[in-house]
Design a protein around this motif. Structure first.
Motif, PDB file in Angstrom:
ATOM      1  N   ALA A  84     -22.128 -52.114  15.223  1.00  0.00           N
ATOM      2  CA  ALA A  84     -21.417 -51.364  16.251  1.00  0.00           C
ATOM      3  C   ALA A  84     -20.139 -50.885  15.476  1.00  0.00           C
ATOM      4  N   PHE A  85     -19.899 -49.684  15.594  1.00  0.00           N
ATOM      5  CA  PHE A  85     -18.570 -48.799  15.103  1.00  0.00           C
ATOM      6  C   PHE A  85     -18.717 -48.771  13.611  1.00  0.00           C
ATOM      7  N   GLY A  86     -19.813 -49.091  13.134  1.00  0.00           N
ATOM      8  CA  GLY A  86     -20.098 -49.236  11.552  1.00  0.00           C
ATOM      9  C   GLY A  86     -20.492 -47.910  11.126  1.00  0.00           C
ATOM     10  N   SER A  87     -21.164 -47.764   9.837  1.00  0.00           N
ATOM     11  CA  SER A  87     -21.830 -46.750   9.325  1.00  0.00           C
ATOM     12  C   SER A  87     -22.677 -47.077   8.088  1.00  0.00           C
ATOM     13  N   PRO A  88     -23.567 -46.396   7.684  1.00  0.00           N
ATOM     14  CA  PRO A  88     -24.534 -46.555   6.583  1.00  0.00           C
ATOM     15  C   PRO A  88     -23.947 -47.117   5.254  1.00  0.00           C
ATOM     16  N   VAL A  89     -22.576 -46.409   4.976  1.00  0.00           N
ATOM     17  CA  VAL A  89     -21.855 -46.797   4.061  1.00  0.00           C
ATOM     18  C   VAL A  89     -21.596 -48.454   3.934  1.00  0.00           C
ATOM     19  N   GLU A  90     -21.319 -48.942   4.906  1.00  0.00           N
ATOM     20  CA  GLU A  90     -20.984 -50.457   4.896  1.00  0.00           C
ATOM     21  C   GLU A  90     -22.272 -51.338   4.308  1.00  0.00           C
ATOM     22  N   MET A  91     -23.400 -50.337   4.341  1.00  0.00           N
ATOM     23  CA  MET A  91     -24.704 -50.877   3.965  1.00  0.00           C
ATOM     24  C   MET A  91     -25.138 -50.614   2.405  1.00  0.00           C
ATOM     25  N   ASN A  92     -24.161 -50.149   1.810  1.00  0.00           N
ATOM     26  CA  ASN A  92     -24.678 -49.751   0.452  1.00  0.00           C
ATOM     27  C   ASN A  92     -25.372 -50.867  -0.376  1.00  0.00           C
ATOM     28  N   TRP A  93     -24.890 -51.991  -0.295  1.00  0.00           N
ATOM     29  CA  TRP A  93     -25.386 -53.181  -1.174  1.00  0.00           C
ATOM     30  C   TRP A  93     -26.955 -53.408  -0.776  1.00  0.00           C
ATOM     31  N   LEU A  94     -27.290 -53.157   0.395  1.00  0.00           N
ATOM     32  CA  LEU A  94     -28.794 -53.360   0.746  1.00  0.00           C
ATOM     33  C   LEU A  94     -29.379 -52.130   0.398  1.00  0.00           C
ATOM     34  N   GLY A  95     -28.868 -50.891   0.615  1.00  0.00           N
ATOM     35  CA  GLY A  95     -29.673 -49.801   0.335  1.00  0.00           C
ATOM     36  C   GLY A  95     -29.838 -49.515  -1.273  1.00  0.00           C
ATOM     37  N   TYR A  96     -28.847 -49.822  -1.952  1.00  0.00           N
ATOM     38  CA  TYR A  96     -29.208 -49.778  -3.289  1.00  0.00           C
ATOM     39  C   TYR A  96     -30.117 -50.596  -4.067  1.00  0.00           C
ATOM     40  N   ALA A  97     -29.966 -51.953  -3.521  1.00  0.00           N
ATOM     41  CA  ALA A  97     -30.890 -52.922  -4.015  1.00  0.00           C
ATOM     42  C   ALA A  97     -32.496 -52.619  -3.457  1.00  0.00           C
ATOM     43  N   LEU A  98     -32.717 -52.082  -2.270  1.00  0.00           N
ATOM     44  CA  LEU A  98     -34.098 -51.532  -1.808  1.00  0.00           C
ATOM     45  C   LEU A  98     -34.478 -50.405  -2.826  1.00  0.00           C
ATOM     46  N   ALA A  99     -33.622 -49.442  -3.021  1.00  0.00           N
ATOM     47  CA  ALA A  99     -33.754 -48.349  -3.898  1.00  0.00           C
ATOM     48  C   ALA A  99     -34.268 -48.735  -5.198  1.00  0.00           C
ATOM     49  N   SER A 100     -33.716 -50.009  -5.705  1.00  0.00           N
ATOM     50  CA  SER A 100     -33.862 -50.202  -6.984  1.00  0.00           C
ATOM     51  C   SER A 100     -35.313 -50.947  -7.103  1.00  0.00           C
ATOM     52  N   GLN A 101     -35.965 -51.185  -5.992  1.00  0.00           N
ATOM     53  CA  GLN A 101     -37.292 -51.820  -6.004  1.00  0.00           C
ATOM     54  C   GLN A 101     -38.231 -50.648  -5.705  1.00  0.00           C
ATOM     55  N   GLY A 102     -37.925 -49.520  -5.598  1.00  0.00           N
ATOM     56  CA  GLY A 102     -38.893 -48.468  -5.338  1.00  0.00           C
ATOM     57  C   GLY A 102     -38.730 -47.953  -3.994  1.00  0.00           C
ATOM     58  N   TRP A 103     -38.041 -48.398  -3.118  1.00  0.00           N
ATOM     59  CA  TRP A 103     -37.970 -47.639  -1.557  1.00  0.00           C
ATOM     60  C   TRP A 103     -36.946 -46.665  -1.604  1.00  0.00           C
ATOM     61  N   LEU A 104     -37.734 -45.663  -0.940  1.00  0.00           N
ATOM     62  CA  LEU A 104     -36.839 -44.386  -0.375  1.00  0.00           C
ATOM     63  C   LEU A 104     -36.156 -45.331   0.806  1.00  0.00           C
ATOM     64  N   VAL A 105     -34.866 -45.119   0.980  1.00  0.00           N
ATOM     65  CA  VAL A 105     -34.043 -45.767   1.984  1.00  0.00           C
ATOM     66  C   VAL A 105     -33.218 -44.952   2.668  1.00  0.00           C
ATOM     67  N   VAL A 106     -33.197 -44.927   4.056  1.00  0.00           N
ATOM     68  CA  VAL A 106     -32.341 -44.074   4.928  1.00  0.00           C
ATOM     69  C   VAL A 106     -31.641 -44.993   5.825  1.00  0.00           C
ATOM     70  N   GLY A 107     -30.264 -44.744   5.886  1.00  0.00           N
ATOM     71  CA  GLY A 107     -29.296 -45.311   6.833  1.00  0.00           C
ATOM     72  C   GLY A 107     -29.013 -44.277   7.804  1.00  0.00           C
ATOM     73  N   VAL A 108     -29.223 -44.787   9.222  1.00  0.00           N
ATOM     74  CA  VAL A 108     -28.816 -43.723  10.240  1.00  0.00           C
ATOM     75  C   VAL A 108     -27.592 -44.078  10.590  1.00  0.00           C
ATOM     76  N   ALA A 109     -26.703 -42.945  10.845  1.00  0.00           N
ATOM     77  CA  ALA A 109     -25.098 -43.234  11.433  1.00  0.00           C
ATOM     78  C   ALA A 109     -25.370 -42.808  13.122  1.00  0.00           C
ATOM     79  N   HIS A 110     -25.047 -43.871  13.809  1.00  0.00           N
ATOM     80  CA  HIS A 110     -25.418 -43.675  15.128  1.00  0.00           C
ATOM     81  C   HIS A 110     -24.049 -43.188  15.942  1.00  0.00           C
ATOM     82  N   TYR A 111     -24.549 -42.067  16.613  1.00  0.00           N
ATOM     83  CA  TYR A 111     -23.352 -41.069  17.189  1.00  0.00           C
ATOM     84  C   TYR A 111     -22.808 -41.513  18.374  1.00  0.00           C
ATOM     85  N   GLY A 112     -21.428 -41.540  18.436  1.00  0.00           N
ATOM     86  CA  GLY A 112     -20.667 -42.094  19.288  1.00  0.00           C
ATOM     87  C   GLY A 112     -19.875 -43.434  18.948  1.00  0.00           C
TER      88      GLY A 112
END
Length: 343
Positions: A84-112
């Motif tokens: 709640a009230f966050g953004s995909p930016v705060e999940m960089n640690w997870l996004g980069y880790a998954l991408a390093s293992q070959g995943w195409l990772v998409v973080g969705v920013a929830h409007y409002g």
């Protein structure tokens, strides 16, 4: 009214802090891990949809918006929903880790909710319209097949869905979890719920929901399910106290629930453990060592609090980076055991 004012102030503080941390795009080198931001518009909701992508970059001149490495696995797609009230930016640690293992990772920013759309868009009442989050994820997933977006044809039929807190519920809702009318209000009125910080977000209603409203919400909840989601990883998920037990019994996809046992925000038993106990064959991992609710977001240095709990400062002796490495160990172990690397 005071709770709404608090949420608005909280959102503004988050905006001011995290916008200062946002980094511009750097020169992309082929074969390097990279992150890009994309903007879409959902004509059905008349709202923008921002997405952050983490991936292995290809040659810069590929004729597409995003140039993926030729070694990118076109079937390994992962989506992340923030809290709640966050953004995909705060999940960089997870996004980069998954991408390093070959995943195409998409973080969705929830409007409002998300500060990335600007402080004028923050609307605390969005929290009560919980069905919007899954719909935004499904919309984002649809955009990944847009012509010209990638230089490779991405398969979006076997998606790994991850989320933290409210995003953890969002992930589970996409697999069939549904809220039960009145359950949250009943739970939060109990003396035993006094330490559950999620009760502070309950919308105050002067009158209970009418039968007509309950029927309408029930129909909207049916639309949250997305058959393209084939596995779930839910990190310290919220709304366990409000979710219908029978709906969890209908969740069929492989599910990993990770939660902080000595929780400072969401009691482990009523949230993470509750989900895992009622989802058939779900795996539950309890993180100890003083881990709190916000060890699942990036390390940070500001003093913002949510319901009195600091987002950046952990308990004395807690090493957030080390705990995140522990969580990643469980995440990748689950991925390997469930055969998700063979997608």
């Amino acid at each position: 009214m005071k709770s709404i004012q608090f949420l608005l102030l909280a959102a503004v503080l988050i905006i001011s802090v995290f916008m200062s941390c946002a980094k511009g795009n750097e020169k992309i080198q082929a074969g390097a891990l990279h992150s890009s931001d994309l903007d879409f518009f959902n004509s059905n909701t008349n709202q923008p949809v921002k997405m952050k992508l983490w991936y292995l970059a290809g040659e810069q001149q590929c004729g597409s918006t995003i140039c993926l490495s030729q070694s990118q696995n076109k079937r390994k797609v992962a989506l992340i929903s923030h809290g709640a009230f966050g953004s995909p930016v705060e999940m960089n640690w997870l996004g980069y880790a998954l991408a390093s293992q070959g995943w195409l990772v998409v973080g969705v920013a929830h409007y409002g909710e998300s500060w990335v759309y600007g402080k004028e868009t923050i609307d605390p009442s969005v929290l009560t319209r919980f069905w919007q989050r899954p719909a935004e994820v499904s919309f984002a997933l649809e955009q990944l097949t847009n012509e010209g977006l990638f230089n490779l044809d991405i398969n979006t039929n076997n998606v790994l869905m991850l989320g933290h807190s409210a995003g953890g519920f969002t992930a589970l809702a996409l697999a069939g979890a549904k809220l039960e009318a009145g359950k949250s209000e009943h739970y939060c009125a109990l003396a035993s719920a006094k330490n559950d910080k999620s009760c502070g977000y309950n919308a105050k209603r002067n009158t209970p929901l009418s039968d007509e409203q309950i029927v309408k919400i029930s129909k909207q909840q049916v639309t949250m399910y997305d058959p393209r989601i084939k596995a779930i990883i839910s990190l310290d998920p919220a709304l366990g106290h409000a979710v219908n037990e029978s709906s969890l019994e209908e969740v069929k996809v492989p599910t990993l629930v990770v939660g902080s046992v000595e929780n400072d925000f969401l009691p482990f038993k009523q949230h993470a453990q509750y989900y895992a106990e009622h989802i058939k064959n779900a795996e539950l991992v309890g993180i100890k060592q003083g881990a709190g609710h916000f060890i699942y977001i990036n390390q940070c240095e500001h003093n913002f609090k949510a319901q009195g709990v600091l987002l950046c400062k952990d308990r004395d002796g807690v090493d957030r980076k080390a705990l995140q490495q522990q969580v990643l160990g469980h995440v990748f172990s689950f991925i390997n055991r469930r055969g998700l690397n063979q997608l």
